[in-house]
Design an enzyme around this catalytic site. Sequence first.
Site, PDB file in Angstrom:
ATOM      1  CB  THR A  44      65.785  38.597  97.373  1.00  0.00           C
ATOM      2  OG1 THR A  44      65.218  37.620  98.256  1.00  0.00           O
ATOM      3  CG2 THR A  44      65.401  39.988  97.845  1.00  0.00           C
ATOM      4  CE  LYS A  77      63.683  35.103 102.607  1.00  0.00           C
ATOM      5  NZ  LYS A  77      64.126  33.783 102.141  1.00  0.00           N
ATOM      6  N   GLY A  94      70.666  31.011  96.363  1.00  0.00           N
ATOM      7  CA  GLY A  94      69.288  30.752  96.743  1.00  0.00           C
ATOM      8  C   GLY A  94      68.495  32.015  96.970  1.00  0.00           C
ATOM      9  CB  CYS A  95      67.245  33.474 100.093  1.00  0.00           C
ATOM     10  SG  CYS A  95      66.424  31.953 100.624  1.00  0.00           S
ATOM     11  CB  VAL A  96      71.331  36.456  97.782  1.00  0.00           C
ATOM     12  CG1 VAL A  96      71.913  37.638  97.011  1.00  0.00           C
ATOM     13  CG2 VAL A  96      71.627  36.601  99.265  1.00  0.00           C
TER      14      VAL A  96
END
Length: 217
Positions: free
Chosen positions: A159, A122, A154-156
């Site tokens: 998602t 990603k 952030g990404c956790v």
Amino acid sequence: MPTPQERAADYAAAGFASRIGPGAAPAVVVVDVCRAYLDDGPFADGGGRFEAARASAERIVEAARAARRPVVFTRVVLAPGGADGGWFVVKVPGLAAFEDGSPWIDPPAAPAPLPGELMVTKQYASAFFGTTLASSLRALGVDTTITLGFSTSGCVRATALDATQHGFRSLVAREACGDRDAAVNDANLFDLDAKYADVMGESEIVSYLSTFKEPAA
């Protein structure tokens, strides 16, 4: 200042923090667990939070594999100069650590993908944005995502939120999520649990996964 218990009670009274509950077909989504956050990486916290989360993630991944449940890994890989990162790389210049060919992208010794396990590449925070993750999970019959990894804020977070928005039961493994700052980590887990996902302890997650393990002959 309210205690954590008082804050939780206040949110619950206002209609937040109900439980989604786990489903019948989970998959573990390992978000960006890579060298950039560990040891001497550019995003390492110096306090061992990422390493503790990595160790928890390893145990959960092992439990998922023992139960023969899918494990999906994600990573950020950017074109040279961040050409495909848009304003994200302008806002976070440190993302240059994830340019194609950087050693910081590589996973640690564990958890790391095994042959046959999916690796989603990603360019933005959510593992669902601009990827085939949702389609791949649906093709595997998955109804529940267990999100863990780096970083919590952030990404956790992105998602886990998108998992809900794509129609999956969204769980987050508390101890297997890491962030640079403990307060930021805890605040984001609290907010996820209040609005978008069920945040569960490692032992709860492992116990849930163990229900899928075939009994010994």
